[in-house]
Motif scaffolding. Structure first.
Motif, PDB file in Angstrom:
ATOM      1  N   SER A 117     -19.503   3.043  66.713  1.00 44.68           N
ATOM      2  CA  SER A 117     -20.428   1.906  66.785  1.00 44.68           C
ATOM      3  C   SER A 117     -19.920   0.826  67.734  1.00 44.68           C
ATOM      4  O   SER A 117     -20.692   0.026  68.251  1.00 44.68           O
TER       5      SER A 117
ATOM      6  N   ALA B 208     -27.634  12.094  65.175  1.00 44.37           N
ATOM      7  CA  ALA B 208     -28.098  10.708  65.092  1.00 44.37           C
ATOM      8  C   ALA B 208     -28.028  10.019  66.445  1.00 44.37           C
ATOM      9  O   ALA B 208     -28.940   9.262  66.826  1.00 44.37           O
TER      10      ALA B 208
ATOM     11  N   LYS C 280     -16.945   6.575  62.475  1.00 47.11           N
ATOM     12  CA  LYS C 280     -18.291   6.030  62.726  1.00 47.11           C
ATOM     13  C   LYS C 280     -18.209   4.569  63.165  1.00 47.11           C
ATOM     14  O   LYS C 280     -18.957   4.115  64.040  1.00 47.11           O
TER      15      LYS C 280
ATOM     16  N   PHE D 102     -12.641  11.584  63.579  1.00 48.87           N
ATOM     17  CA  PHE D 102     -13.505  12.633  63.040  1.00 48.87           C
ATOM     18  C   PHE D 102     -12.723  13.927  62.815  1.00 48.87           C
ATOM     19  O   PHE D 102     -12.862  14.585  61.777  1.00 48.87           O
TER      20      PHE D 102
ATOM     21  N   ASP E  61     -24.321  15.832  61.936  1.00 48.63           N
ATOM     22  CA  ASP E  61     -25.314  14.794  61.652  1.00 48.63           C
ATOM     23  C   ASP E  61     -25.088  13.564  62.530  1.00 48.63           C
ATOM     24  O   ASP E  61     -26.042  12.938  63.007  1.00 48.63           O
ATOM     25  N   GLN E  62     -23.815  13.226  62.731  1.00 51.33           N
ATOM     26  CA  GLN E  62     -23.492  12.067  63.572  1.00 51.33           C
ATOM     27  C   GLN E  62     -23.922  12.312  65.016  1.00 51.33           C
ATOM     28  O   GLN E  62     -24.494  11.431  65.677  1.00 51.33           O
TER      29      GLN E  62
END
Length: 596
Positions: free
Chosen positions: A496, A535, A492, A507, A531-532
């Motif tokens: 970013s 998002a 994550k 991952f 979920d990532q």
């Protein structure tokens, strides 16, 4: 490990000095004395130097005869040898060695008084040691500890058996207080004496106690080695009940090591022995261990069935502490199975029952577990009150390990309350305490939580530091479940920073580690991936979401272990990618731009 190297004690040095004094008085060389008692000159030399344990009572009797010792000299030599509690002489383990050596002698009244005073003095300490053990078993830890320390401070030589027994009792006390390093030190000290007293029960206590401490520290491989060593001895002695106890302990460690088939085999063997023993408490613990196996694997219904059987037995035996612990895990299994309302009622019953638990430490642990469950189902604010109560009880008991666990769970509750300052404070307190008790697993858990908290607060540099520290420690200890979370968090962080390729690799690595721990963990990690992706889509970065999905799919398909472990999940990922591509194909070209 229980260390076995020899260290001299004051009593051995005193024995050596006396032996040398009496030998020289008779004008014998070391070799001449050795020849008379069927030993070697090097044995006599080592006894006199205090670098070897004094000989057995039978050899002592021969030495006393060869050296023409009078009755009081003989008694003094016995005293310095420390052999006053050995099984096998008459039926009195306290008096037997003295009786065995002096039984043929006729003592004067004065000599009887001197010998009797000595024996009475020793017997008093033996009784005190038994009392300390009983106080511990009854939950009066502080009084038991006080009595142990009083006995150790006494200048009177305790002898091997008594010293070993006291070390075991005190080691158990330190374990219950959460002082794991001191507990290990005391078990190792006892391990040096246990070879001399030939007491299987004390040996089991030492080796199982050492294994329990190592397991609590997250040192699973060494704990497993300890348990297996004891299991071999128990099996050869046909000690069925001890075998069953060790099999259950081994099963727990194997579960932590993700060796599911072996763990279940040990569980089943343990259950058979428990059923034969007729010990309902142990039978309930065995059923609970099997239930926990299924809980970790994600087989909720099997977990529920076994927990129900364990709870039924514990209710009959009225063991409130074990009952509350079992019911809390039972509530989690029911919740995971989608019956949350039912699980809440079980948790409420746990809280009601916990009011009858008298020991602060045990009640604190039960309340902390209940609070963790309440936080899990979304009751963060309610859980904090319970955590505070649990903390005050645990602080009274002084158990650093349990306090650290409570702080860690409190931090999670504060995170759910969107209170990062208090959450960080709790994690730091937990981290420091886990460091003190040398619990690497707890330490890595704290580093993960701190990394996730800092990432959420957009403090990427400090997040990276916590994550890197956590990954290093987790790799050294093979904590695969924690590694999965740390790799995912690191992924994550990479995303970013717009490094999709690196994020993808991390991952997938997280999924590999999750799969190593359990299929349930793999599914958890996979759902976090989805979920990532979702998002990114919610943020309007649809093209980037497609790229991430595509990259994950390509990397995933290169891992045979993941393809084999999760064919259905792989179908889900392909379906999601196809849906993304269909939606994007209908969008105007300007909206396909990642910057749109």
């Amino acid at each position: 490990m229980v260390k076995k190297e020899k260290e001299s004690h004051d009593s051995e040095l005193e024995f050596g000095s006396l032996l040398q004094q009496y030998r020289i008085k008779q004008g014998l060389t070391q070799k001449e004395l050795a020849d008379n008692i069927g030993a070697t000159a090097s044995s006599i030399s080592r006894w006199e130097q205090g670098s070897r344990y004094p000989p057995e009572p039978a050899i002592l009797k021969s030495i006393a005869s060869i050296l023409h010792l009078d009755k009081l000299e003989k008694l003094r030599l016995i005293e310095s040898a420390g052999f006053l509690v050995i099984d096998g002489y008459h039926d009195n383990p306290v008096l037997s060695p003295v009786i065995a050596i002096l039984e043929d002698d006729v003592l004067s009244e004065k000599e009887k008084q001197i010998a009797g005073n000595f024996i009475y003095k020793f017997a008093g300490r033996f009784v005190s040691a038994i009392k300390a053990k009983q106080l511990l078993e009854n939950g009066n830890i502080s009084e038991a500890e006080k009595l142990c320390h009083e006995l150790f401070k006494d200048q009177f030589d305790l002898g091997y058996y008594l010293r070993c027994s006291l070390c075991v009792t005190l080691a158990r006390i330190k374990y219950l207080q959460g002082d794991l390093p001191e507990s290990i030190r005391l078990y190792n000290l006892a391990g040096k004496d246990v070879q001399r007293i030939n007491d299987r029960e004390i040996y089991y206590s030492i080796i199982m106690g050492t294994g329990d401490v190592l397991r609590s520290q997250g040192n699973w491989d060494d704990a497993l080695e300890q348990y297996n060593d004891a299991l071999k001895i128990a099996s050869s002695a046909n000690d069925t009940f001890t075998e069953a106890q060790l099999q259950r302990k081994i099963a727990v460690v194997l579960l932590l090591r993700n060796k599911w088939p072996d763990a279940l085999r040990f569980c089943e063997n343990c259950l058979k022995s428990a059923e034969v023993s007729g010990d309902n408490i142990f039978l309930a613990k065995s059923l609970s261990t099997i239930a926990w196996t299924f809980l970790q694997k994600g087989d909720w219904e099997a977990a529920i069935t076994n927990y129900q059987e364990a709870i039924s037995l514990l209710e009959k035996e009225q063991n409130i502490v074990e009952l509350c612990t079992c019911m809390t895990y039972f509530a989690e299994a029911i919740h995971r199975a989608g019956r949350t309302d039912e699980a809440i009622k079980v948790c409420e019953e746990v809280l009601r029952l916990s009011e009858d638990i008298e020991m602060e430490k045990e009640r604190g642990k039960v309340l902390s577990m209940a609070a963790s469950f309440i936080n899990l189902i979304g009751g963060a604010e309610e859980s904090l009150g319970l955590f505070e109560t649990a903390l005050s009880l645990l602080e009274q008991s002084g158990n650093k390990h349990a306090i650290a666990g409570n702080y860690l769970e409190m931090g999670k509750a504060y995170c759910n309350m969107l209170d990062p300052i208090n959450a960080a404070n709790c994690y730091e307190l937990a981290k420091n305490l886990f460091n003190q008790v040398e619990d690497t697993y707890g330490l890595v858990s704290c580093l993960y939580q701190l990394g996730e908290l800092e990432f959420t607060e957009a403090k990427f540099e400090s997040a990276k530091q916590f994550i890197e520290q956590g990954i290093k420690a987790a790799k050294e200890s093979d904590y695969h479940y924690l590694l999965a979370g740390l790799f995912f968090l690191s992924g994550k962080l990479a995303i970013s920073e717009s490094n999709i390729q690196q994020g993808t690799q991390l991952f997938v690595q997280a999924c590999i580690e999750g799969n190593y721990h359990s299929p349930f963990s793999l599914e958890d990690t996979f759902n976090m991936l989805l979920d990532q992706i979702q998002a990114m889509e919610d943020l309007g970065k649809k093209t980037e979401a497609v790229i991430l999905t595509s990259e994950i799919l390509k990397t995933w398909e290169k891992s045979d272990s993941l393809v084999k472990a999760s064919p259905q999940l792989l179908v889900t990922l392909r379906s999601k990618l196809a849906e993304y591509e269909r939606v994007l194909s209908l969008m105007p070209s300007s909206r396909k731009n990642p910057g749109s």
